[in-house]
Design a protein around this motif. Structure first.
Motif, PDB file in Angstrom:
ATOM      1  N   GLU A  46      -5.537 -22.825  -4.210  1.00  0.00           N
ATOM      2  CA  GLU A  46      -5.344 -22.236  -5.537  1.00  0.00           C
ATOM      3  C   GLU A  46      -5.035 -20.752  -5.346  1.00  0.00           C
ATOM      4  O   GLU A  46      -5.932 -19.916  -5.245  1.00  0.00           O
ATOM      5  N   PHE A  47      -3.762 -20.421  -5.323  1.00  0.00           N
ATOM      6  CA  PHE A  47      -3.341 -19.067  -5.000  1.00  0.00           C
ATOM      7  C   PHE A  47      -3.862 -18.038  -5.989  1.00  0.00           C
ATOM      8  O   PHE A  47      -4.080 -16.880  -5.623  1.00  0.00           O
ATOM      9  N   ASP A  48      -4.057 -18.442  -7.237  1.00  0.00           N
ATOM     10  CA  ASP A  48      -4.489 -17.467  -8.239  1.00  0.00           C
ATOM     11  C   ASP A  48      -5.931 -17.023  -8.062  1.00  0.00           C
ATOM     12  O   ASP A  48      -6.389 -16.109  -8.736  1.00  0.00           O
ATOM     13  N   ARG A  49      -6.653 -17.643  -7.120  1.00  0.00           N
ATOM     14  CA  ARG A  49      -8.015 -17.225  -6.817  1.00  0.00           C
ATOM     15  C   ARG A  49      -8.049 -16.153  -5.736  1.00  0.00           C
ATOM     16  O   ARG A  49      -9.077 -15.518  -5.511  1.00  0.00           O
ATOM     17  N   TRP A  50      -6.931 -15.976  -5.039  1.00  0.00           N
ATOM     18  CA  TRP A  50      -6.859 -15.044  -3.927  1.00  0.00           C
ATOM     19  C   TRP A  50      -6.681 -13.611  -4.427  1.00  0.00           C
ATOM     20  O   TRP A  50      -6.427 -13.360  -5.610  1.00  0.00           O
ATOM     21  N   VAL A  51      -6.796 -12.668  -3.504  1.00  0.00           N
ATOM     22  CA  VAL A  51      -6.608 -11.247  -3.812  1.00  0.00           C
ATOM     23  C   VAL A  51      -5.152 -10.875  -3.571  1.00  0.00           C
ATOM     24  O   VAL A  51      -4.620 -11.111  -2.483  1.00  0.00           O
ATOM     25  N   THR A  52      -4.503 -10.301  -4.572  1.00  0.00           N
ATOM     26  CA  THR A  52      -3.118  -9.887  -4.380  1.00  0.00           C
ATOM     27  C   THR A  52      -3.061  -8.587  -3.583  1.00  0.00           C
ATOM     28  O   THR A  52      -3.985  -7.763  -3.646  1.00  0.00           O
ATOM     29  N   PRO A  53      -1.983  -8.367  -2.829  1.00  0.00           N
ATOM     30  CA  PRO A  53      -1.817  -7.080  -2.154  1.00  0.00           C
ATOM     31  C   PRO A  53      -1.889  -5.903  -3.115  1.00  0.00           C
ATOM     32  O   PRO A  53      -2.439  -4.852  -2.779  1.00  0.00           O
ATOM     33  N   GLN A  54      -1.354  -6.082  -4.312  1.00  0.00           N
ATOM     34  CA  GLN A  54      -1.401  -5.012  -5.312  1.00  0.00           C
ATOM     35  C   GLN A  54      -2.837  -4.649  -5.661  1.00  0.00           C
ATOM     36  O   GLN A  54      -3.205  -3.464  -5.695  1.00  0.00           O
ATOM     37  N   ALA A  55      -3.664  -5.661  -5.918  1.00  0.00           N
ATOM     38  CA  ALA A  55      -5.058  -5.411  -6.295  1.00  0.00           C
ATOM     39  C   ALA A  55      -5.813  -4.713  -5.165  1.00  0.00           C
ATOM     40  O   ALA A  55      -6.590  -3.777  -5.402  1.00  0.00           O
ATOM     41  N   LEU A  56      -5.578  -5.150  -3.936  1.00  0.00           N
ATOM     42  CA  LEU A  56      -6.265  -4.543  -2.800  1.00  0.00           C
ATOM     43  C   LEU A  56      -5.781  -3.117  -2.569  1.00  0.00           C
ATOM     44  O   LEU A  56      -6.586  -2.202  -2.316  1.00  0.00           O
ATOM     45  N   ALA A  57      -4.485  -2.901  -2.688  1.00  0.00           N
ATOM     46  CA  ALA A  57      -3.935  -1.554  -2.527  1.00  0.00           C
ATOM     47  C   ALA A  57      -4.466  -0.604  -3.588  1.00  0.00           C
ATOM     48  O   ALA A  57      -4.682   0.586  -3.321  1.00  0.00           O
ATOM     49  N   ASN A  58      -4.697  -1.110  -4.796  1.00  0.00           N
ATOM     50  CA  ASN A  58      -5.267  -0.277  -5.860  1.00  0.00           C
ATOM     51  C   ASN A  58      -6.666   0.211  -5.487  1.00  0.00           C
ATOM     52  O   ASN A  58      -7.030   1.362  -5.759  1.00  0.00           O
ATOM     53  N   THR A  95       0.829  -1.205   0.000  1.00  0.00           N
ATOM     54  CA  THR A  95       0.000   0.000   0.000  1.00  0.00           C
ATOM     55  C   THR A  95       0.863   1.254   0.000  1.00  0.00           C
ATOM     56  O   THR A  95       0.577   2.218  -0.712  1.00  0.00           O
ATOM     57  N   VAL A  96       1.920   1.246   0.789  1.00  0.00           N
ATOM     58  CA  VAL A  96       2.861   2.371   0.770  1.00  0.00           C
ATOM     59  C   VAL A  96       3.403   2.565  -0.641  1.00  0.00           C
ATOM     60  O   VAL A  96       3.441   3.690  -1.161  1.00  0.00           O
ATOM     61  N   GLU A  97       3.790   1.482  -1.288  1.00  0.00           N
ATOM     62  CA  GLU A  97       4.351   1.556  -2.643  1.00  0.00           C
ATOM     63  C   GLU A  97       3.343   2.132  -3.636  1.00  0.00           C
ATOM     64  O   GLU A  97       3.668   3.023  -4.428  1.00  0.00           O
ATOM     65  N   VAL A  98       2.111   1.630  -3.589  1.00  0.00           N
ATOM     66  CA  VAL A  98       1.082   2.079  -4.527  1.00  0.00           C
ATOM     67  C   VAL A  98       0.749   3.555  -4.315  1.00  0.00           C
ATOM     68  O   VAL A  98       0.609   4.319  -5.280  1.00  0.00           O
ATOM     69  N   LEU A  99       0.652   3.979  -3.064  1.00  0.00           N
ATOM     70  CA  LEU A  99       0.315   5.374  -2.783  1.00  0.00           C
ATOM     71  C   LEU A  99       1.464   6.309  -3.158  1.00  0.00           C
ATOM     72  O   LEU A  99       1.229   7.422  -3.642  1.00  0.00           O
ATOM     73  N   LYS A 100       2.691   5.861  -2.962  1.00  0.00           N
ATOM     74  CA  LYS A 100       3.834   6.662  -3.408  1.00  0.00           C
ATOM     75  C   LYS A 100       3.799   6.845  -4.925  1.00  0.00           C
ATOM     76  O   LYS A 100       4.036   7.948  -5.439  1.00  0.00           O
ATOM     77  N   GLN A 101       3.490   5.777  -5.641  1.00  0.00           N
ATOM     78  CA  GLN A 101       3.402   5.851  -7.094  1.00  0.00           C
ATOM     79  C   GLN A 101       2.290   6.785  -7.550  1.00  0.00           C
ATOM     80  O   GLN A 101       2.372   7.394  -8.618  1.00  0.00           O
ATOM     81  N   ALA A 102       1.253   6.914  -6.705  1.00  0.00           N
ATOM     82  CA  ALA A 102       0.131   7.799  -7.019  1.00  0.00           C
ATOM     83  C   ALA A 102       0.406   9.245  -6.618  1.00  0.00           C
ATOM     84  O   ALA A 102      -0.451  10.114  -6.788  1.00  0.00           O
ATOM     85  N   GLY A 103       1.590   9.509  -6.055  1.00  0.00           N
ATOM     86  CA  GLY A 103       1.982  10.873  -5.740  1.00  0.00           C
ATOM     87  C   GLY A 103       1.752  11.327  -4.316  1.00  0.00           C
ATOM     88  O   GLY A 103       1.920  12.516  -4.009  1.00  0.00           O
TER      89      GLY A 103
END
Length: 223
Positions: free
Chosen positions: A187-199, A18-26
């Motif tokens: 099945e890991f690909d069914r889960w929510v990635t941190p990236q998707a949730l942070a978005n 989340t820190v990474e995504v918000l930094k990228q968003a400015g």
């Protein structure tokens, strides 16, 4: 004008992303955690903070105001999980998860609301899909996350006329290293990635979500 956001639980897997995504968003990002800093990507790291201690969080608010002069957003990620059946579990688990999930969210929000009021900012809480339907072994966790949901709704009503929005995301299983280790056959690909949730968190903090408050938004992937 650069916006400033505080992220609790900044040392965890979702917190770091989340820190990474918000930094990228400015955003300028303040990382807050019980763990010692520094926190990767954060402009200000406030470590060693007991998020259930109102005095500690009030002191953190003072550091934010001194450094940035404002706060436009708060993301309450700090929390915890424990799987226990009701019959065989420890009664203390209910108190522990209430403190980790509900009280941390409450104390952080109370301490930082004065800054958010001045900026007409936004709060995003991390709830859980389990808050709407608990599975076996998730009674204490689901109850605590249901508390986060009700806290979100009540605070949204309390602050909406002052221009502060309060929402929550309700993820299912988050695809973290710890969860993969605990459930190696899933099945890991069914889960929510941190990236998707942070978005989704970033969207709820953004001006594009200015008409959204009091929402409990499911983010469940394909679970």
């Amino acid at each position: 004008m650069t916006r400033t956001v505080a992220v609790t639980g900044a040392a965890g897997a979702l917190g770091r992303k989340t820190v990474e995504v918000l930094k990228q968003a400015g955003w300028q990002v303040v990382g807050i955690d019980l763990a010692p800093g520094p926190f990767e990507g954060a402009d200000l790291a406030i470590g060693g903070v007991d998020l259930t201690d109102e005095a500690a969080m009030t002191a953190a608010a003072g550091q934010i105001e001194s450094r940035f002069g404002r706060l436009d957003g708060l993301v309450n990620i700090a929390g915890g999980f424990r799987w226990e059946t009701i019959g065989d579990g420890d009664l203390a688990t209910w108190d522990k998860l209430y403190a980790m999930n509900v009280k941390t969210t409450l104390v952080s929000s109370r301490a930082l609301t004065p800054l958010l009021l001045a900026a007409k900012g936004s709060i995003v809480n991390i709830g859980a899909a389990a808050a709407t339907k608990a599975a076996m072994g998730m009674g204490a966790y689901a109850a605590s996350k249901a508390g986060v949901a009700r806290l979100t709704e009540a605070l949204a009503e309390e602050l909406k006329d002052a221009g502060v929005r309060v929402n929550a995301v309700l993820p299912s299983i988050i695809d973290t290293e710890a969860n993969r280790k605990d459930m190696p056959d899933a099945e890991f690909d069914r889960w929510v990635t941190p990236q998707a949730l942070a978005n989704v968190v970033a969207f709820l903090l953004s001006p594009e979500a200015s008409a959204v408050t009091g929402a409990l938004l499911p983010v469940t992937g394909r679970v």
